[in-house]
Every structure is written in C-alpha cells, then in structure tokens.
Design a protein around this motif. Structure first.
Motif, PDB file in Angstrom:
ATOM      1  N   ILE A 127       0.759  -1.250   0.045  1.00 24.57           N
ATOM      2  CA  ILE A 127       0.030  -0.048   0.033  1.00 24.57           C
ATOM      3  C   ILE A 127       0.981   1.373  -0.068  1.00 24.57           C
ATOM      4  CG2 ILE A 127      -1.589   1.401   1.379  1.00 24.57           C
ATOM      5  CD1 ILE A 127      -2.980  -1.358   2.085  1.00 24.57           C
ATOM      6  N   ASP A 128       2.166   1.146   0.928  1.00 30.04           N
ATOM      7  CA  ASP A 128       2.950   2.410   0.725  1.00 30.04           C
ATOM      8  C   ASP A 128       3.584   2.831  -0.396  1.00 30.04           C
ATOM      9  OD1 ASP A 128       2.436   2.813   3.500  1.00 30.04           O
ATOM     10  OD2 ASP A 128       3.863   1.599   4.167  1.00 30.04           O
ATOM     11  N   GLU A 129       3.831   1.705  -1.459  1.00 30.77           N
ATOM     12  CA  GLU A 129       4.294   2.110  -2.507  1.00 30.77           C
ATOM     13  C   GLU A 129       3.128   2.588  -3.421  1.00 30.77           C
ATOM     14  OE1 GLU A 129       5.578  -0.924  -6.440  1.00 30.77           O
ATOM     15  OE2 GLU A 129       6.298  -1.611  -4.520  1.00 30.77           O
ATOM     16  N   SER A 130       2.068   2.119  -3.490  1.00 33.38           N
ATOM     17  CA  SER A 130       1.010   2.573  -4.383  1.00 33.38           C
ATOM     18  C   SER A 130       0.993   4.458  -4.046  1.00 33.38           C
ATOM     19  CB  SER A 130      -0.349   2.066  -3.979  1.00 33.38           C
ATOM     20  OG  SER A 130      -0.315   0.596  -4.646  1.00 33.38           O
ATOM     21  N   ILE A 131       0.862   4.567  -2.672  1.00 30.84           N
ATOM     22  CA  ILE A 131       0.659   5.980  -2.031  1.00 30.84           C
ATOM     23  C   ILE A 131       1.719   6.684  -2.736  1.00 30.84           C
ATOM     24  CG2 ILE A 131       0.555   7.461   0.005  1.00 30.84           C
ATOM     25  CD1 ILE A 131      -0.970   5.001   1.291  1.00 30.84           C
ATOM     26  N   GLU A 132       2.785   6.315  -2.501  1.00 34.37           N
ATOM     27  CA  GLU A 132       3.991   6.998  -3.092  1.00 34.37           C
ATOM     28  C   GLU A 132       3.910   7.362  -4.615  1.00 34.37           C
ATOM     29  OE1 GLU A 132       7.710   4.626  -2.734  1.00 34.37           O
ATOM     30  OE2 GLU A 132       7.715   4.618  -0.511  1.00 34.37           O
ATOM     31  N   ALA A 133       3.353   6.637  -5.247  1.00 33.55           N
ATOM     32  CA  ALA A 133       3.176   6.989  -6.537  1.00 33.55           C
ATOM     33  C   ALA A 133       2.156   8.076  -6.741  1.00 33.55           C
ATOM     34  CB  ALA A 133       2.395   5.749  -7.585  1.00 33.55           C
ATOM     35  N   PHE A 134       0.983   7.809  -6.142  1.00 32.20           N
ATOM     36  CA  PHE A 134      -0.053   9.026  -6.310  1.00 32.20           C
ATOM     37  C   PHE A 134       0.643  10.336  -5.768  1.00 32.20           C
ATOM     38  CE2 PHE A 134      -2.843   5.094  -6.300  1.00 32.20           C
ATOM     39  CZ  PHE A 134      -3.459   5.502  -7.453  1.00 32.20           C
ATOM     40  N   GLU A 135       1.340  10.410  -4.581  1.00 29.23           N
ATOM     41  CA  GLU A 135       1.844  11.469  -4.165  1.00 29.23           C
ATOM     42  C   GLU A 135       2.855  12.190  -4.925  1.00 29.23           C
ATOM     43  OE1 GLU A 135       1.279  13.320  -1.679  1.00 29.23           O
ATOM     44  OE2 GLU A 135      -0.324  11.985  -0.375  1.00 29.23           O
ATOM     45  N   LEU A 136       3.528  11.160  -5.437  1.00 31.70           N
ATOM     46  CA  LEU A 136       4.807  11.905  -6.830  1.00 31.70           C
ATOM     47  C   LEU A 136       3.914  12.513  -7.790  1.00 31.70           C
ATOM     48  CD1 LEU A 136       7.393  12.351  -7.747  1.00 31.70           C
ATOM     49  CD2 LEU A 136       7.265   9.880  -8.785  1.00 31.70           C
ATOM     50  N   LEU A 137       2.797  11.773  -8.330  1.00 33.21           N
ATOM     51  CA  LEU A 137       1.871  12.506  -9.287  1.00 33.21           C
ATOM     52  C   LEU A 137       1.291  13.832  -9.001  1.00 33.21           C
ATOM     53  CD1 LEU A 137       0.154   9.247 -10.710  1.00 33.21           C
ATOM     54  CD2 LEU A 137       2.145  10.482 -11.761  1.00 33.21           C
ATOM     55  N   LYS A 138       1.142  13.907  -7.706  1.00 33.65           N
ATOM     56  CA  LYS A 138       0.489  15.314  -7.169  1.00 33.65           C
ATOM     57  C   LYS A 138       1.738  16.321  -7.218  1.00 33.65           C
ATOM     58  CE  LYS A 138      -1.945  15.843  -3.490  1.00 33.65           C
ATOM     59  NZ  LYS A 138      -2.376  15.859  -2.100  1.00 33.65           N
ATOM     60  N   GLN A 139       2.787  15.897  -6.811  1.00 31.70           N
ATOM     61  CA  GLN A 139       4.047  16.645  -6.749  1.00 31.70           C
ATOM     62  C   GLN A 139       4.236  17.296  -8.304  1.00 31.70           C
ATOM     63  OE1 GLN A 139       7.219  14.931  -4.752  1.00 31.70           O
ATOM     64  NE2 GLN A 139       5.747  14.411  -2.938  1.00 31.70           N
ATOM     65  N   GLN A 140       4.158  16.290  -9.144  1.00 27.53           N
ATOM     66  CA  GLN A 140       4.552  16.603 -10.473  1.00 27.53           C
ATOM     67  C   GLN A 140       3.474  17.415 -11.261  1.00 27.53           C
ATOM     68  OE1 GLN A 140       5.097  12.605 -12.143  1.00 27.53           O
ATOM     69  NE2 GLN A 140       7.128  12.653 -11.601  1.00 27.53           N
ATOM     70  N   GLY A 141       1.975  17.509 -10.669  1.00 24.20           N
ATOM     71  CA  GLY A 141       1.089  18.161 -11.216  1.00 24.20           C
ATOM     72  C   GLY A 141       0.283  17.273 -12.411  1.00 24.20           C
ATOM     73  N   LYS A 142       0.333  16.301 -12.441  1.00 24.01           N
ATOM     74  CA  LYS A 142      -0.274  15.542 -13.214  1.00 24.01           C
ATOM     75  C   LYS A 142      -1.659  15.010 -12.747  1.00 24.01           C
ATOM     76  CE  LYS A 142       4.087  13.774 -15.307  1.00 24.01           C
ATOM     77  NZ  LYS A 142       5.039  12.675 -15.681  1.00 24.01           N
ATOM     78  N   ILE A 143      -1.841  14.800 -11.434  1.00 24.84           N
ATOM     79  CA  ILE A 143      -3.128  14.679 -10.769  1.00 24.84           C
ATOM     80  C   ILE A 143      -3.189  15.885  -9.716  1.00 24.84           C
ATOM     81  CG2 ILE A 143      -2.936  12.254 -11.338  1.00 24.84           C
ATOM     82  CD1 ILE A 143      -2.688  11.708  -8.363  1.00 24.84           C
ATOM     83  N   ARG A 144      -4.545  16.365  -9.450  1.00 25.32           N
ATOM     84  CA  ARG A 144      -4.838  17.029  -8.496  1.00 25.32           C
ATOM     85  C   ARG A 144      -5.067  16.353  -7.097  1.00 25.32           C
ATOM     86  NH1 ARG A 144      -9.503  21.267  -9.555  1.00 25.32           N
ATOM     87  NH2 ARG A 144      -8.612  22.006  -7.949  1.00 25.32           N
ATOM     88  N   TYR A 145      -5.902  15.207  -7.323  1.00 31.90           N
ATOM     89  CA  TYR A 145      -6.118  14.492  -5.892  1.00 31.90           C
ATOM     90  C   TYR A 145      -6.256  13.058  -6.228  1.00 31.90           C
ATOM     91  CZ  TYR A 145      -7.753  19.093  -4.328  1.00 31.90           C
ATOM     92  OH  TYR A 145      -7.975  20.563  -3.954  1.00 31.90           O
ATOM     93  N   TYR A 146      -6.296  12.422  -5.348  1.00 30.67           N
ATOM     94  CA  TYR A 146      -6.400  10.775  -5.623  1.00 30.67           C
ATOM     95  C   TYR A 146      -7.298  10.107  -4.571  1.00 30.67           C
ATOM     96  CZ  TYR A 146      -2.582  10.006  -1.840  1.00 30.67           C
ATOM     97  OH  TYR A 146      -1.995   9.864  -0.841  1.00 30.67           O
ATOM     98  N   GLY A 147      -7.744   9.177  -5.044  1.00 33.50           N
ATOM     99  CA  GLY A 147      -8.634   8.110  -3.917  1.00 33.50           C
ATOM    100  C   GLY A 147      -8.577   6.893  -4.325  1.00 33.50           C
ATOM    101  N   ILE A 148      -9.359   5.818  -3.867  1.00 33.65           N
ATOM    102  CA  ILE A 148      -9.651   4.548  -4.016  1.00 33.65           C
ATOM    103  C   ILE A 148     -10.956   4.336  -4.454  1.00 33.65           C
ATOM    104  CG2 ILE A 148      -7.552   3.914  -2.571  1.00 33.65           C
ATOM    105  CD1 ILE A 148      -9.737   2.797  -0.670  1.00 33.65           C
ATOM    106  N   SER A 149     -11.075   3.138  -5.296  1.00 38.12           N
ATOM    107  CA  SER A 149     -12.332   2.575  -5.508  1.00 38.12           C
ATOM    108  C   SER A 149     -12.247   1.114  -4.959  1.00 38.12           C
ATOM    109  CB  SER A 149     -12.763   2.510  -7.072  1.00 38.12           C
ATOM    110  OG  SER A 149     -13.706   1.702  -7.172  1.00 38.12           O
TER     111      SER A 149
END
Length: 298
Positions: A127-149
């Motif tokens: 899970i921490d690895e997945s979160i790292e990916a989303f946080e990095l994408l936020k930093q890069q401006g490629k996503i604004r927010y993230y969530g899970i389904s």
C-alpha cells in the motif's frame, strides 16, 4: 443541481455524477449525452483506463476537450490488460501507476487528472508503494487529488491511516447496505468523500425482474423493490427514490449514475426536484429487507 465539497479537496462536485462506463462506442452519441449532462449541471465525470480498453477515456476526452474548465474528470488505474486481451490482472505497483497515468492523460487529451483512483485494492498490496506513486503524481502536477475505488473495509482503513485520499468509491444501495456498518461513518469522520455507485442495484430496484443479488434471494430483492415502488407513487419514480435513499446518508458526496439514455439522464437530474425522503421513509425502506454485512475483508 446541488453541489458539495469532495472531501478535503477544493472541488465542488455535482451530487449526481456521470458514470461513463455506460457510454457506447459511438463518439457522436456519447458527446450528445455528455453535453446534455453538462447543460443539466453535472460537472463530475468518472471513467477508467479499464473501460473499453481505454476507448472510454478517448471518447470522454474528445467530448470535453473544449470544456476542460467546466468539468472534473476522474479516472482509475490498477487493472492491467493481458497481452492476449483475454482479461486483466491486478497491478497496484508504483512503476505501473506512473506509466499508466501518461497513457490516460494522452487518451483524455488533458494535462492533469482531477481525481485519480486506484481501481481496487487488497490488504496484501504494498500500500505504501501505491501511495508513493499517487503522491509523486500530485507533486508533478499530473493529478490534483487521488482516491480509491474499494468496498473492502480493511483496505479502506489502511488508506485512511496512511494516505491523503480525498475519496472512496463504493457500491451502496438499499440492496447493498454493507457500507453502513462502519465504512460510511469512518469516512465521514475523516472528511473523505464517498462516491456511491450502484444505487439502483443493476436495475433490480427499478424495473428488472428479481434475481439473486449478493446474499439476497429473489424474494428478498422483490420486497426491496416493492418498498421502493411504494414510496415512488406520484412524487418521484423508482430510480429517483433509490437515489434519494443513497443521497440521504450524510457521508455520501455524490451518486455515480450509470446513465445510458437521455431519459435516464433527465430523470436522474430531476431527482432534486422531488421531495426528500423523511426519516420514516428511510425506516420503512430499511425494514423491507435485512441489512447485509461484509463477510470478508473486515
């Protein structure tokens, strides 16, 4: 249309969202219904890289290329198609997420995704690895927010503890009250938005013949549908009553409706012109069928 804040984000989203999985293969027809949804006040559109092997994203991207500033676009990642096209496998790895976001951005013809969601999840994931990916994408401006389904309480609890998710998409209806046990209150307490899908339970609460659904027998499904129908006379139709039930819970941000026709669209949006369900109405509906609970992933 009513609008509410999505969790801790700064996005005010329509309380009816458009579930784009229900779109067809014809871009022109898709544009017509998507534009009508926008005209009626829907500003939140949910797709996934899985749907139609990416072509759903392509169709949504074409439609909203000229209206990017008027819509919030949500998509999902985590299901990897096999090379032979026979199906997909679960892949929540950081490397995969970082690769696939580029493809989604390209298909959607946008510079950033408003809400990027992990399309599933298990307690055995890194899970921490997945979160790292989303946080990095936020930093890069490629996503604004993230969530899970996800419908799994154990997974949802971990993301609440460890991540900055702003939303959880989950199935919820009169015929699937599992979220009511713990998940909805927990998410509400943590100011995490809930995107509810499946309000009409595959049409079983509206117009489909009764059949087994989750742990319910056809007879129990019929009782639930009858209760919905009894509260729908004169004031609203059955789909609107089913939506009203879902939206009544304070944890629910928006109901993601799988809309296939113009009539379904018009009726879904017109839900807000119908009377609210009273507390007695809610009690009547809940007494129609015993609430189910999660048996796994607790």
């Amino acid at each position: 249309m009513e609008y509410v804040q999505l969790g801790k984000s700064d996005m005010r989203v329509s309380r009816i969202a458009f579930g784009c999985m229900s779109l067809g293969e014809e871009d022109t027809a898709n544009e017509k219904i998507l534009y009508r949804a926008l005209d009626l006040g829907i500003n939140f559109f949910d797709t996934a890289d899985l749907y139609a092997k990416g072509m759903n994203e392509v169709s949504v991207g074409k439609a909203f290329k000229r209206y990017r500033d008027k819509v919030y676009i949500a998509t999902k990642v985590g299901n990897q198609w096999r090379a032979d096209g026979s199906g997909w496998d679960w892949n929540p790895r950081k490397e995969y997420i970082l690769t696939e976001v580029e493809k989604s951005l390209q298909r959607l013809q946008i510079d950033y995704i408003d809400l990027y969601q992990l399309h599933g999840g298990t307690i055995d994931d890194n899970i921490d690895e997945s979160i790292e990916a989303f946080e990095l994408l936020k930093q890069q401006g490629k996503i604004r927010y993230y969530g899970i389904s996800s419908i799994r309480p154990n997974v949802i609890r971990e993301y609440i503890k460890r991540s900055n998710i702003v939303s959880v998409m989950m199935q919820y209806s009169l015929l699937d009250r599992r979220p009511e046990e713990t998940c909805l209150s927990l998410l509400h307490e943590n100011n995490i938005g809930v995107l509810a899908r499946g309000a009409v339970a595959q049409g079983l609460l509206v117009n489909k013949p009764p059949k087994p659904y989750l742990n319910y027998t056809p007879q129990e499904v019929e009782k639930a549908a009858a209760a919905i129908n009894a509260l729908s006379r004169n004031q609203r139709n059955t789909a609107q009553t089913a939506l009203r039930y879902v939206l009544h819970h304070p944890a629910i941000t928006t109901a993601v409706a799988g809309i296939r026709t113009m009539q379904q669209l018009e009726e879904a949006v017109a839900t807000f012109k119908t009377p609210l369900l009273t507390n007695q109405d809610i009690t009547t509906l809940q007494h129609a069928v015993v609430a189910n609970k999660y048996e796994q992933h607790r």
